[in-house]
Scaffold this motif. Sequence first.
Motif, short mmCIF file in Angstrom:
data_model
loop_
_atom_site.label_atom_id
_atom_site.label_comp_id
_atom_site.label_asym_id
_atom_site.label_seq_id
_atom_site.Cartn_x
_atom_site.Cartn_y
_atom_site.Cartn_z
N THR A 1 5.14 13.29 -7.01
CA THR A 1 4.19 12.52 -7.81
C THR A 1 2.89 13.28 -7.98
O THR A 1 2.58 14.20 -7.23
CB THR A 1 3.88 11.15 -7.17
N HIS B 1 5.60 4.71 -3.29
CA HIS B 1 4.38 4.43 -4.03
C HIS B 1 3.68 3.21 -3.44
O HIS B 1 2.46 3.20 -3.24
CB HIS B 1 4.70 4.15 -5.51
N ALA C 1 4.26 3.54 -12.49
CA ALA C 1 4.23 5.01 -12.56
C ALA C 1 4.68 5.47 -13.93
O ALA C 1 5.50 4.83 -14.58
CB ALA C 1 5.13 5.59 -11.48
N GLN D 1 -1.13 11.93 -8.45
CA GLN D 1 -2.02 10.78 -8.49
C GLN D 1 -3.35 11.17 -9.11
O GLN D 1 -3.87 12.26 -8.84
CB GLN D 1 -2.27 10.21 -7.08
N VAL E 1 -0.32 7.03 -11.55
CA VAL E 1 0.66 7.82 -10.81
C VAL E 1 1.67 8.37 -11.81
O VAL E 1 2.19 7.63 -12.66
CB VAL E 1 1.40 6.97 -9.75
#
Length: 339
Positions: free
Chosen positions: A277, A33, A42, A279, A295
């Motif tokens: 992930t 990240h 996150a 975003q 995120v």
Amino acid sequence: MVHWDRKAYRRRLFLQILILLSLLVAVSLAFLHKQNGFDQDAKTLVVLSKEIIPLKEVSGMVSFLDHGKPEIAFIGDSKSSIYLKVEDKEYSFKDLLIDRFSLCQSDEFDECSKAIKKLSKNWEGLAIDGQQRFFAIQEHSQSVVVLNRAVDKIEHALHFNFARAFSDAVAKGSKKIKKNTLGEGLILLKQGHMIVSKEAFPVAFVEFGPEGDQALGLNAETVLGETEAFLLDEASFHINFVPLATWVLAAHGKCDISDLALDEDRSLLALSEDCLTIQRYPVLVPGQDAKATDVYVIPGEVRSPEALVVRGKEWLVGSDVSKQKQYNFYRLGLQTGLR
């Protein structure tokens, strides 16, 4: 005399290994990240349910209303067909592709078999417009095939070229930009524009549209409405698009882009298979860097996530697994929902 409990020892050792692996995964995700510019905290998604969709290698999904009822359409990487979940029906468009684009009309001999396989695979994204036309993006050809709702007619073929968006890299002899890490996600915009994500080398968003147009960027006002038709020259079958704006996320980033979607606020979501992930980008402004505001971390049990849809408070993820008896469709969510 003290007796050594081998079973207890093995249990303790196994537990210690699991803890160590969990820490390593957490540290690795945090590092990825940070390397990709995501310094904010996150948020973790959890699995609400999981299913087996009868379509291998799910690589694209789209949600829409069919006669007022929610429906989800799926497309797979290796098969020219669209599967509708509620209808529980698979629509093949392989014969349409062969009839329209191929000199080989039979796969009985090796070379034609190879050509037809190449023509009919590598589907990586799916979108739909207000006329319920499906837009299926094929990675290696850098084309979007426009199909009617019945999937019995190809109405248009839209062509784009990442080499024109990254001409400097091509001029300098970059070979990675020409690799098959091309279009992996598609968002339809107004005025016949579209956002296509480049998977890697570089990881980027590119806005394509008719030559001579100005870039719109992406925001709640420029995204195509659910009832709006995507603007096309209906008299033309092959339509060429040019790059109008580019947002490079990373030249050699660890996080790829595997699909694009919109959330309930019409913000852009970018799914990464490599980093597990999602975003969020509320806007893409031409001439300005793309900035992720959130995120979301996908649970590790979701293998090879390559398709994403957000419907209300649920995050729907499709998995690019090749075995038919593996889970390949997950419903994810946050306890507090989307912010």
